[in-house]
Write a protein that holds these residues in place. Structure first.
Motif, PDB file in Angstrom:
ATOM      1  N   PRO A 136     -34.502  24.469  68.072  1.00  0.00           N
ATOM      2  CA  PRO A 136     -34.913  23.181  67.504  1.00  0.00           C
ATOM      3  C   PRO A 136     -35.358  22.188  68.583  1.00  0.00           C
ATOM      4  O   PRO A 136     -34.815  22.158  69.688  1.00  0.00           O
ATOM      5  CB  PRO A 136     -33.646  22.665  66.814  1.00  0.00           C
ATOM      6  CG  PRO A 136     -32.777  23.859  66.618  1.00  0.00           C
ATOM      7  CD  PRO A 136     -33.122  24.804  67.738  1.00  0.00           C
ATOM      8  N   ILE A 137     -36.340  21.371  68.243  1.00  0.00           N
ATOM      9  CA  ILE A 137     -36.815  20.303  69.132  1.00  0.00           C
ATOM     10  C   ILE A 137     -35.795  19.175  69.113  1.00  0.00           C
ATOM     11  O   ILE A 137     -35.400  18.712  68.041  1.00  0.00           O
ATOM     12  CB  ILE A 137     -38.209  19.812  68.693  1.00  0.00           C
ATOM     13  CG1 ILE A 137     -39.232  20.936  68.870  1.00  0.00           C
ATOM     14  CG2 ILE A 137     -38.624  18.561  69.466  1.00  0.00           C
ATOM     15  CD1 ILE A 137     -40.597  20.628  68.283  1.00  0.00           C
ATOM     16  N   VAL A 138     -35.371  18.718  70.300  1.00  0.00           N
ATOM     17  CA  VAL A 138     -34.380  17.642  70.410  1.00  0.00           C
ATOM     18  C   VAL A 138     -35.002  16.343  70.949  1.00  0.00           C
ATOM     19  O   VAL A 138     -34.279  15.407  71.277  1.00  0.00           O
ATOM     20  CB  VAL A 138     -33.178  18.070  71.285  1.00  0.00           C
ATOM     21  CG1 VAL A 138     -32.435  19.232  70.642  1.00  0.00           C
ATOM     22  CG2 VAL A 138     -33.620  18.409  72.702  1.00  0.00           C
ATOM     23  N   THR A 139     -36.304  16.277  71.028  1.00  0.00           N
ATOM     24  CA  THR A 139     -36.998  15.092  71.536  1.00  0.00           C
ATOM     25  C   THR A 139     -36.677  13.893  70.660  1.00  0.00           C
ATOM     26  O   THR A 139     -36.859  13.939  69.448  1.00  0.00           O
ATOM     27  CB  THR A 139     -38.521  15.326  71.542  1.00  0.00           C
ATOM     28  OG1 THR A 139     -38.797  16.497  72.312  1.00  0.00           O
ATOM     29  CG2 THR A 139     -39.257  14.130  72.114  1.00  0.00           C
ATOM     30  N   GLU A 140     -36.196  12.819  71.299  1.00  0.00           N
ATOM     31  CA  GLU A 140     -35.923  11.609  70.535  1.00  0.00           C
ATOM     32  C   GLU A 140     -37.174  10.746  70.456  1.00  0.00           C
ATOM     33  O   GLU A 140     -38.008  10.771  71.366  1.00  0.00           O
ATOM     34  CB  GLU A 140     -34.753  10.832  71.135  1.00  0.00           C
ATOM     35  CG  GLU A 140     -34.948  10.343  72.550  1.00  0.00           C
ATOM     36  CD  GLU A 140     -33.706   9.658  73.118  1.00  0.00           C
ATOM     37  OE1 GLU A 140     -32.585   9.888  72.624  1.00  0.00           O
ATOM     38  OE2 GLU A 140     -33.866   8.879  74.077  1.00  0.00           O
TER      39      GLU A 140
END
Length: 189
Positions: A136-140
């Protein structure tokens, strides 16, 4: 006698603020793109009022290492910058890029407008839906707050220190990958 003093409209430049690990890598990549006018390394979205590099490296200021990119949207779109961003760092590792570990190395898009926030979330959703990343992408995605430019010695660091170990083993391979993938977007193309 009337004179026609009409002028072409002034070019409207925009800002993008991105965190994806060490700002030396990000600056080395984004400074080569057509339509990018200036890239400044800095610190953003923390709580310390006047962070220094040493403060940020402790992980206690809450700041991320970022680059603030001044770009011409008539030449390169914000979503194009995000395409480069997601291709040149790992947005699936929380508070880490390779051997760089800590909250200052998190993946983040710090927006300057509601439109940027909407575009950023849209890009993340499309990447998630496509399954391009195994995790999963965790970019805030948050509005930019408490931005501070980094100390002057960080400016163009990789360009000025190409033989320094980190630049040889981390920055240079990242730049080479970027140049191969986005060759037609380079200023010197």
């Amino acid at each position: 006698m009337e004179t026609n003093c009409s002028q072409a409209p002034a070019t409207r430049h925009e800002l993008a603020t991105l965190a994806g690990g060490c700002f030396w890598c990000l600056e080395a990549v984004f400074s080569q793109l057509k339509g990018v006018l200036h890239v400044t390394s800095g610190y953003s979205n923390g709580h310390h009022p006047h962070p220094t590099y040493e403060d940020v490296c402790t992980g206690e200021t809450g700041h991320a290492e970022v680059v603030q990119i001044t770009f011409d949207p008539a030449v390169i779109r914000f979503t194009d910058l995000l395409a480069v961003f997601f291709e040149t760092h790992d947005p699936t590792t929380l508070n880490r890029q390779g051997h760089d570990v800590g909250t200052q190395y998190r993946s983040g898009i710090y927006t300057h407008s509601p439109e940027q926030a909407e575009q950023a979330r849209g890009v993340i959703q499309r990447l998630t839906d496509s399954g391009v990343f195994a995790a999963p992408i965790v970019t805030e995605v948050h509005p930019v707050t408490n931005y501070h430019p980094a100390e002057a010695f960080h400016a163009r660091y990789a360009e000025r220190n190409p033989h320094q170990g980190y630049c040889v083993y981390v920055v240079a391979p990242k730049v080479a990958h970027f140049r191969q993938r986005f060759g037609n977007w380079l200023q010197d193309a």
